[in-house]
Design a protein around this motif. Structure first.
Motif, PDB file in Angstrom:
ATOM      1  N   HIS A   7       0.842  -1.205   0.000  1.00 25.15           N
ATOM      2  CA  HIS A   7       0.000   0.000   0.000  1.00 25.15           C
ATOM      3  C   HIS A   7       0.878   1.256   0.000  1.00 25.15           C
ATOM      4  CE1 HIS A   7      -3.375   2.634   0.876  1.00 25.15           C
ATOM      5  NE2 HIS A   7      -2.651   3.149   1.850  1.00 25.15           N
ATOM      6  N   SER A   8       1.913   1.255   0.825  1.00 23.30           N
ATOM      7  CA  SER A   8       2.843   2.376   0.900  1.00 23.30           C
ATOM      8  C   SER A   8       3.577   2.574  -0.427  1.00 23.30           C
ATOM      9  CB  SER A   8       3.848   2.135   2.031  1.00 23.30           C
ATOM     10  OG  SER A   8       4.770   3.188   2.111  1.00 23.30           O
ATOM     11  N   ALA A   9       4.006   1.488  -1.048  1.00 18.26           N
ATOM     12  CA  ALA A   9       4.709   1.572  -2.335  1.00 18.26           C
ATOM     13  C   ALA A   9       3.791   2.122  -3.425  1.00 18.26           C
ATOM     14  CB  ALA A   9       5.249   0.197  -2.737  1.00 18.26           C
ATOM     15  N   ARG A  10       2.539   1.698  -3.438  1.00 16.58           N
ATOM     16  CA  ARG A  10       1.587   2.209  -4.438  1.00 16.58           C
ATOM     17  C   ARG A  10       1.365   3.699  -4.250  1.00 16.58           C
ATOM     18  NH1 ARG A  10      -3.032  -2.524  -5.122  1.00 16.58           N
ATOM     19  NH2 ARG A  10      -1.560  -4.144  -5.741  1.00 16.58           N
ATOM     20  N   ASP A  11       1.282   4.137  -2.993  1.00 13.06           N
ATOM     21  CA  ASP A  11       1.129   5.561  -2.696  1.00 13.06           C
ATOM     22  C   ASP A  11       2.370   6.329  -3.163  1.00 13.06           C
ATOM     23  OD1 ASP A  11      -0.341   7.798  -1.400  1.00 13.06           O
ATOM     24  OD2 ASP A  11       1.385   7.788  -0.049  1.00 13.06           O
ATOM     25  N   ALA A  12       3.547   5.792  -2.889  1.00  9.95           N
ATOM     26  CA  ALA A  12       4.791   6.441  -3.318  1.00  9.95           C
ATOM     27  C   ALA A  12       4.839   6.568  -4.842  1.00  9.95           C
ATOM     28  CB  ALA A  12       6.001   5.655  -2.805  1.00  9.95           C
ATOM     29  N   ARG A  44      12.338   7.542   2.749  1.00  7.33           N
ATOM     30  CA  ARG A  44      12.925   6.366   2.100  1.00  7.33           C
ATOM     31  C   ARG A  44      14.256   6.710   1.455  1.00  7.33           C
ATOM     32  NH1 ARG A  44      10.205   1.532   2.755  1.00  7.33           N
ATOM     33  NH2 ARG A  44       8.034   1.985   3.224  1.00  7.33           N
ATOM     34  N   SER A  45      15.033   5.676   1.193  1.00  6.60           N
ATOM     35  CA  SER A  45      16.356   5.836   0.594  1.00  6.60           C
ATOM     36  C   SER A  45      16.257   6.068  -0.912  1.00  6.60           C
ATOM     37  CB  SER A  45      17.191   4.572   0.840  1.00  6.60           C
ATOM     38  OG  SER A  45      16.644   3.490   0.092  1.00  6.60           O
ATOM     39  N   ARG A  46      17.358   6.491  -1.482  1.00 10.08           N
ATOM     40  CA  ARG A  46      17.424   6.648  -2.929  1.00 10.08           C
ATOM     41  C   ARG A  46      17.255   5.307  -3.627  1.00 10.08           C
ATOM     42  NH1 ARG A  46      22.062  10.882  -4.702  1.00 10.08           N
ATOM     43  NH2 ARG A  46      20.831  11.849  -6.336  1.00 10.08           N
ATOM     44  N   GLU A  47      17.752   4.261  -3.011  1.00  7.76           N
ATOM     45  CA  GLU A  47      17.596   2.926  -3.584  1.00  7.76           C
ATOM     46  C   GLU A  47      16.120   2.542  -3.663  1.00  7.76           C
ATOM     47  OE1 GLU A  47      18.475  -0.160  -5.710  1.00  7.76           O
ATOM     48  OE2 GLU A  47      20.001   1.276  -5.089  1.00  7.76           O
ATOM     49  N   TYR A  48      15.362   2.900  -2.652  1.00 11.24           N
ATOM     50  CA  TYR A  48      13.914   2.662  -2.678  1.00 11.24           C
ATOM     51  C   TYR A  48      13.275   3.409  -3.851  1.00 11.24           C
ATOM     52  CZ  TYR A  48       9.015   2.718  -1.235  1.00 11.24           C
ATOM     53  OH  TYR A  48       7.647   2.588  -1.197  1.00 11.24           O
ATOM     54  N   ARG A  50      14.735   4.314  -6.590  1.00 10.16           N
ATOM     55  CA  ARG A  50      15.144   3.607  -7.817  1.00 10.16           C
ATOM     56  C   ARG A  50      14.272   2.379  -8.056  1.00 10.16           C
ATOM     57  NH1 ARG A  50      20.575   3.468  -9.980  1.00 10.16           N
ATOM     58  NH2 ARG A  50      21.359   5.595  -9.878  1.00 10.16           N
ATOM     59  N   THR A  51      13.975   1.641  -7.004  1.00  9.00           N
ATOM     60  CA  THR A  51      13.113   0.462  -7.122  1.00  9.00           C
ATOM     61  C   THR A  51      11.732   0.864  -7.620  1.00  9.00           C
ATOM     62  OG1 THR A  51      14.318  -0.704  -5.381  1.00  9.00           O
ATOM     63  CG2 THR A  51      12.062  -1.454  -5.835  1.00  9.00           C
ATOM     64  N   GLN A  52      11.186   1.945  -7.078  1.00 10.44           N
ATOM     65  CA  GLN A  52       9.862   2.401  -7.501  1.00 10.44           C
ATOM     66  C   GLN A  52       9.888   2.902  -8.948  1.00 10.44           C
ATOM     67  OE1 GLN A  52       7.472   1.377  -5.641  1.00 10.44           O
ATOM     68  NE2 GLN A  52       9.046   0.790  -4.161  1.00 10.44           N
ATOM     69  N   LEU A  53      10.961   3.569  -9.340  1.00  9.07           N
ATOM     70  CA  LEU A  53      11.080   4.020 -10.729  1.00  9.07           C
ATOM     71  C   LEU A  53      11.139   2.826 -11.680  1.00  9.07           C
ATOM     72  CD1 LEU A  53      13.535   7.046 -10.442  1.00  9.07           C
ATOM     73  CD2 LEU A  53      11.055   7.092 -10.830  1.00  9.07           C
ATOM     74  N   ASN A  54      11.856   1.797 -11.287  1.00 11.92           N
ATOM     75  CA  ASN A  54      11.904   0.592 -12.125  1.00 11.92           C
ATOM     76  C   ASN A  54      10.531  -0.064 -12.231  1.00 11.92           C
ATOM     77  OD1 ASN A  54      14.608   0.624 -13.007  1.00 11.92           O
ATOM     78  ND2 ASN A  54      15.291  -0.180 -11.044  1.00 11.92           N
ATOM     79  N   LYS A  55       9.779  -0.080 -11.136  1.00 10.84           N
ATOM     80  CA  LYS A  55       8.426  -0.633 -11.171  1.00 10.84           C
ATOM     81  C   LYS A  55       7.529   0.219 -12.073  1.00 10.84           C
ATOM     82  CE  LYS A  55       4.981  -3.258  -9.957  1.00 10.84           C
ATOM     83  NZ  LYS A  55       4.871  -4.654 -10.405  1.00 10.84           N
ATOM     84  N   LEU A  56       7.626   1.531 -11.949  1.00 18.44           N
ATOM     85  CA  LEU A  56       6.842   2.422 -12.805  1.00 18.44           C
ATOM     86  C   LEU A  56       7.214   2.254 -14.276  1.00 18.44           C
ATOM     87  CD1 LEU A  56       6.835   5.594 -10.545  1.00 18.44           C
ATOM     88  CD2 LEU A  56       4.810   4.312 -11.279  1.00 18.44           C
ATOM     89  N   ARG A  57       8.478   1.985 -14.530  1.00 19.09           N
ATOM     90  CA  ARG A  57       8.917   1.728 -15.911  1.00 19.09           C
ATOM     91  C   ARG A  57       8.295   0.427 -16.417  1.00 19.09           C
ATOM     92  NH1 ARG A  57      15.169   1.839 -16.992  1.00 19.09           N
ATOM     93  NH2 ARG A  57      15.043   0.400 -15.260  1.00 19.09           N
ATOM     94  N   GLU A  58       8.274  -0.616 -15.590  1.00 19.14           N
ATOM     95  CA  GLU A  58       7.632  -1.886 -15.965  1.00 19.14           C
ATOM     96  C   GLU A  58       6.153  -1.688 -16.280  1.00 19.14           C
ATOM     97  OE1 GLU A  58       8.147  -4.744 -12.836  1.00 19.14           O
ATOM     98  OE2 GLU A  58      10.328  -4.560 -12.880  1.00 19.14           O
ATOM     99  N   LEU A  59       5.511  -0.749 -15.576  1.00 14.66           N
ATOM    100  CA  LEU A  59       4.091  -0.467 -15.772  1.00 14.66           C
ATOM    101  C   LEU A  59       3.854   0.517 -16.927  1.00 14.66           C
ATOM    102  CD1 LEU A  59       3.088  -0.130 -11.994  1.00 14.66           C
ATOM    103  CD2 LEU A  59       2.589  -2.059 -13.530  1.00 14.66           C
ATOM    104  N   ASP A  60       4.922   0.927 -17.593  1.00 14.67           N
ATOM    105  CA  ASP A  60       4.870   1.889 -18.708  1.00 14.67           C
ATOM    106  C   ASP A  60       4.346   3.256 -18.285  1.00 14.67           C
ATOM    107  OD1 ASP A  60       5.954   0.116 -20.614  1.00 14.67           O
ATOM    108  OD2 ASP A  60       3.982  -0.803 -20.902  1.00 14.67           O
ATOM    109  N   GLY A  91      -1.224  -1.342  -9.539  1.00 14.78           N
ATOM    110  CA  GLY A  91       0.091  -1.253  -8.906  1.00 14.78           C
ATOM    111  C   GLY A  91       0.442   0.169  -8.515  1.00 14.78           C
ATOM    112  N   ILE A  92      -0.443   1.111  -8.866  1.00 19.00           N
ATOM    113  CA  ILE A  92      -0.268   2.515  -8.482  1.00 19.00           C
ATOM    114  C   ILE A  92      -1.566   2.943  -7.806  1.00 19.00           C
ATOM    115  CG2 ILE A  92       0.194   4.875  -9.281  1.00 19.00           C
ATOM    116  CD1 ILE A  92       1.403   3.613 -11.833  1.00 19.00           C
ATOM    117  N   ALA A  93      -1.442   3.639  -6.668  1.00 19.53           N
ATOM    118  CA  ALA A  93      -2.641   4.104  -5.979  1.00 19.53           C
ATOM    119  C   ALA A  93      -3.473   4.965  -6.931  1.00 19.53           C
ATOM    120  CB  ALA A  93      -2.256   4.909  -4.727  1.00 19.53           C
TER     121      ALA A  93
END
Length: 99
Positions: A7-12, A44-48, A50-60, A91-93
């Motif tokens: 839930h937190s990741a989707r909000d981010a 959150r860290s910069r690595e976090y 980066r992880t969210q950006l990669n997920k957003l990229r996967e979701l186009d 996958g996104i709020a």
């Protein structure tokens, strides 16, 4: 049922998309996005990020390029449509209605 972490990741991810959508050119780097998330209570860290950006990229929802070692994200048409409530990306709020 979605876990709190998901839930937190989707909000981010939504905060990131809104931040990108607010930019004239639709782009921001990972350092600015980290600060943006902190403004909304996601410490959150910069690595976090980066992880969210990669997920957003996967979701186009975004495209990502590297400038040296820094990720720069650009919102896509699909990302804009999600933020503006014309479509839904799982996958996104979901954005709340503008009042």
């Amino acid at each position: 049922m979605v876990s709190f972490e998901e839930h937190s990741a989707r909000d981010a991810r939504l905060i990131i998309l809104r931040g990108l959508n607010d930019q004239t050119d639709g782009r921001m780097n990972e350092a600015l996005l980290t600060q943006l998330l902190l403004t909304f209570g996601h410490n959150r860290s910069r690595e976090y990020v980066r992880t969210q950006l990669n997920k957003l990229r996967e979701l186009d929802a975004v495209t990502v390029v590297l400038a040296g070692t820094v990720m720069i994200a650009s919102i896509t048409r699909a990302g804009i449509d999600h933020v503006e409530r014309r479509s839904v990306i799982e996958g996104i709020a979901r954005p709340s209605p503008e009042v």
